[in-house]
Every structure is written in structure tokens, then in C-alpha cells.
Motif scaffolding. Structure first.
Motif, PDB file in Angstrom:
ATOM      1  N   GLU A  89       0.794  -1.233   0.126  1.00 55.51           N
ATOM      2  CA  GLU A  89       0.137   0.007  -0.025  1.00 55.51           C
ATOM      3  C   GLU A  89       0.896   1.231  -0.098  1.00 55.51           C
ATOM      4  N   ARG A  90       0.267   2.353   0.419  1.00 57.71           N
ATOM      5  CA  ARG A  90       0.934   3.667   0.260  1.00 57.71           C
ATOM      6  C   ARG A  90       2.070   3.715   1.373  1.00 57.71           C
ATOM      7  N   LYS A  91       3.224   4.206   1.455  1.00 57.66           N
ATOM      8  CA  LYS A  91       4.140   4.287   2.227  1.00 57.66           C
ATOM      9  C   LYS A  91       4.179   5.663   2.858  1.00 57.66           C
ATOM     10  N   VAL A  92       3.824   5.728   4.036  1.00 55.59           N
ATOM     11  CA  VAL A  92       3.697   6.903   4.717  1.00 55.59           C
ATOM     12  C   VAL A  92       4.631   7.185   5.969  1.00 55.59           C
TER      13      VAL A  92
ATOM     14  N   ASN B 122       7.631   7.681  -4.820  1.00 56.33           N
ATOM     15  CA  ASN B 122       8.726   6.670  -5.601  1.00 56.33           C
ATOM     16  C   ASN B 122      10.053   6.947  -5.634  1.00 56.33           C
ATOM     17  N   ASP B 123      10.527   8.273  -5.706  1.00 56.68           N
ATOM     18  CA  ASP B 123      11.990   8.610  -5.797  1.00 56.68           C
ATOM     19  C   ASP B 123      12.416   8.982  -4.269  1.00 56.68           C
TER      20      ASP B 123
ATOM     21  N   PHE C  75      15.313   6.188   0.357  1.00 56.71           N
ATOM     22  CA  PHE C  75      15.326   5.550   1.620  1.00 56.71           C
ATOM     23  C   PHE C  75      16.561   5.107   2.131  1.00 56.71           C
ATOM     24  N   GLU C  76      17.560   4.929   1.487  1.00 52.34           N
ATOM     25  CA  GLU C  76      18.907   4.663   1.860  1.00 52.34           C
ATOM     26  C   GLU C  76      19.659   5.662   2.765  1.00 52.34           C
ATOM     27  N   THR C  77      19.447   6.819   2.132  1.00 55.25           N
ATOM     28  CA  THR C  77      20.009   8.212   3.158  1.00 55.25           C
ATOM     29  C   THR C  77      19.107   8.152   4.004  1.00 55.25           C
ATOM     30  N   TYR C  78      17.850   7.969   4.220  1.00 52.85           N
ATOM     31  CA  TYR C  78      16.897   8.046   5.546  1.00 52.85           C
ATOM     32  C   TYR C  78      17.325   7.182   6.420  1.00 52.85           C
TER      33      TYR C  78
END
Length: 371
Positions: free
Chosen positions: A43-46, A55-56, A59-62
Motif C-alpha cells: 500500500e502507500r508508504k507513509v 517513489n523517488d 530511503f537509503e539516506t533516510y
């Protein structure tokens, strides 16, 4: 954590919308859920505040950031609990300033903002004010403008979905903004207020608290920011330019040679108080300081963004390049690193005496009024 979000950032079953009562819950979230990483369940990532990840999204930096920041949050939460276990005893002091600069735990944030800003005292002195304002009818023209902007408020946030969603914050946001317009007829409604009030609702989960914090911002902390002529915001943009000229004269001269006018830089930074501009956790850390220390924090943030990108700006060879840099710097990795970024706004910017800033601001206001 905004109601309706699990600790992994996914939506859970509907829970009550923010209450207009001062006794509504403000327990916030624990350290993990307040900034935990998201999982993809198809589902949606929040994030924990309900903001969808594009989509862009990097996540790696986060994840790299969160791996160190979670331990910082846990350490700060323990210090706050040891020092301010009784929230009623929180008072303005050098220690509180130091603690706010290092970050307020999510579960304490609504209470500390209310106490540090003076909103809690104003609520105690007039406990029925919000309810009374809700019983009054706002100017229909103002309401029409508010309704237009509500549809544009955090469209990527799951809590500002259509009114048919039981968890939607659209109606609470309308209530708060209409109450503000009645409470401050000289202001009415100004674009940008929707993002500030919307984020206040997400954090406090209380219409009444969101109202009092917003009303205190308008009346006491940022007077004239939301006047119809936006003189204060225009003056603040020019003040940023004057501070850059004082602190970074070579850069100021270079930008002037490219035709960069400070009235084109940072309008949304100031009018939205960085909400809908910078990463939400960074905005909340900025507000931790702003509710106690006032508008100078907003200038420190702007000056830090400029200073940290000084070399890039000096390398710009034309006006469009320079403006592209100003547009991008609020979204780049250093602004995500909220803890180090907040440390920088006090170390990178150096001394900014209140008396000097006051004199400079008064001149900018005079100039803005004459232009």
C-alpha cells in the motif's frame, strides 16, 4: 505520532479526529514510532505523521540518518523525563532553551509548545474562547478562500484526505482557520496559514491547542507576518539579504551581480515557517526552538541554508542557476539530518545580537512600507 498511524508508518483503523477540547490526548508517540522507518506492505508508504513517500524517495539516506538519530531521540527522551517529569513545572529558562534546541520528545511536544509559547497561559485565562469562536460565523469570503486552500493542504498526507474519510483533518483545519480569522479580523486568512495550522493539528491532535498555538504565533511571536500586505514577510526576506551582506559579503556581492533580489528568495520559507518546505522532522525541531525563542530562529535557519551552500552559490554563473540552488537546498540530505542541522543553525550563523537584528528589521520594514 499522528492518530491513525502504526509505529511502522502504516495506517491503522480509524481513531477519533482531533478534539476541540483542551483535555484531548496529546500523548504523542514513542521514540521509535515518532521517526521509525516505513515498510512496504503493497500500500502507500507513509511516515509517522501521515506524509506519503514518493517513489523517488531516498530511503537509503533516510535509513542511514535514522540509524543514528533514534539513539539520540532515546537519550533526549530520558533527559526530558528526568528533568521535566512534571510538565506543569516547565518554565522559561536557559536550561529549557538548551533542551528545546536539542529537541523535544514527540509525546511532550504539544505540552512544551503550549507552555513555552505562552499559549497555555492564554488558554487558562480564557478557557471557553475557542468554543465561543466556533459558534460564530466567519466572513463568507474568508471561508471560501479557506476552503479552496484546504484542498491544497498537504495533498500527500493521508490525514488530509476527502471529508468522507473518518480520519480526515480537513474539517478540523477549517474550524481552526475560521476561528483564527474571527479572532484576528485584521488578518482574516492568509495563504500559508493552512500549512502551519495543518501541521499543528498533526502534532497536537487537538483543534483547541492548534488554535491557541496559531493565535499566539500571530499575536505574540510573529506579529504582522500574516497581515494582508505581507509587509513583515517581505521585510524578513530583505532582512535575510542584509544579514548575508553582513556575514557573507563576497557571496552577497556575487548574487547581486547575478541579479538575485532577496524578495525572490525564501517567501515560502517564512510564510509557511518551513512547513511544506523542509522535511517534517526538521520543521518540528525548528518549531521546538521557535515557540520559545521567536522569529530569529527562522532567520538562523535561512542563513544556515545559504551559508552551507555558499560555494555552490558562488559557482553559479547566472540568475537561473542561483535560483535553482535556492529552490533545491531545502530538500537535500543536509536538511534531512535534523539533529546536525539544528546544531548548525547556532554554530554556523555565529552571533546575532537581538538589538542589531531589531534595528536591521525596523529599517527593512520602513523600506518595505515605502516601496
Amino acid at each position: 505520532m499522528a492518530s491513525g498511524v502504526e509505529s511502522n508508518g502504516h495506517r491503522k483503523q480509524p481513531s477519533p479526529r482531533p478534539s476541540s477540547s483542551s483535555s484531548s490526548s496529546s500523548s504523542g508517540s514513542d521514540t521509535k514510532s515518532n521517526s521509525g522507518s516505513e515498510k512496504d506492505d503493497g500500500e502507500r508508504k507513509v511516515d509517522p505523521y501521515g506524509f506519503e513517500r514518493s517513489n523517488d524517495f531516498d530511503f537509503e539516506t533516510y535509513e542511514q540518518f535514522m540509524s543514528s538519530y533514534l539513539s539520540i531521540l532515546a537519550r533526549r527522551a530520558a533527559r526530558w523525563k528526568d528533568t521535566y517529569e512534571d510538565k506543569r513545572k516547565i518554565s522559561r529558562s536557559r536550561k529549557l532553551k538548551r533542551f528545546c534546541r536539542k529537541g523535544i520528545p514527540g509525546d511532550l511536544r504539544p505540552d512544551v509548545w503550549m507552555l513555552a509559547s505562552g499559549a497555555s497561559q492564554r488558554l487558562a485565562e480564557d478557557p471557553n474562547r475557542y468554543k465561543t469562536l466556533l459558534s460564530q460565523r466567519a466572513d463568507p469570503t474568508v471561508t471560501d478562500t479557506i476552503l479552496l486552500d484546504i484542498h491544497r493542504t498537504f495533498p500527500e498526507n493521508v490525514y488530509f484526505n476527502a471529508l468522507s474519510d473518518p480520519q480526515s483533518l480537513r474539517k478540523p483545519l477549517q474550524n481552526v482557520l475560521e476561528a483564527i480569522s474571527i479572532s484576528n479580523p485584521h488578518v482574516g486568512y492568509c495563504q500559508g496559514m493552512n500549512f502551519v495550522a495543518g501541521l499543528l493539528l498533526l502534532v497536537t491532535k487537538s483543534e483547541e491547542r492548534a488554535f491557541w498555538l496559531m493565535d499566539t504565533l500571530i499575536r505574540n511571536i510573529l506579529p504582522d507576518y500574516y497581515a494582508a500586505n505581507m509587509i513583515a514577510v517581505k521585510a524578513e526576506q530583505e532582512l535575510l539579504g542584509d544579514i548575508v551582506k553582513w556575514k557573507l559579503p563576497v557571496l552577497h556581492s556575487h548574487l547581486s551581480s547575478l541579479g538575485v533580489e532577496w524578495g525572490l528568495v525564501g517567501a515560502k520559507w517564512f510564510i509557511c515557517l518551513y512547513a511544506d518546505v523542509m522535511p517534517v522532522e526538521t520543521v518540528l525541531r525548528i518549531w521546538d526552538c521557535m515557540f520559545l525563542e521567536g522569529s530569529k530562529i527562522l532567520l538562523r535557519v535561512a542563513l544556515t541554508l545559504v551559508t552551507m551552500n555558499k560555494d555552490r552559490l558562488l559557482a553559479a554563473t547566472n540568475f537561473p542557476q542561483a535560483m535553482d540552488i535556492f529552490r533545491d537546498i531545502v530538500h537535500e540530505p543536509p536538511s534531512l539530518q535534523c539533529h546536525s542541522f539544528l546544531q548548525n543553525i547556532f554554530s554556523v550563523t555565529g552571533s546575532m545580537p537581538k538589538s542589531r537584528i531589531k534595528t536591521m528589521r525596523e529599517k527593512c520594514v520602513r523600506d518595505a512600507l515605502q516601496s
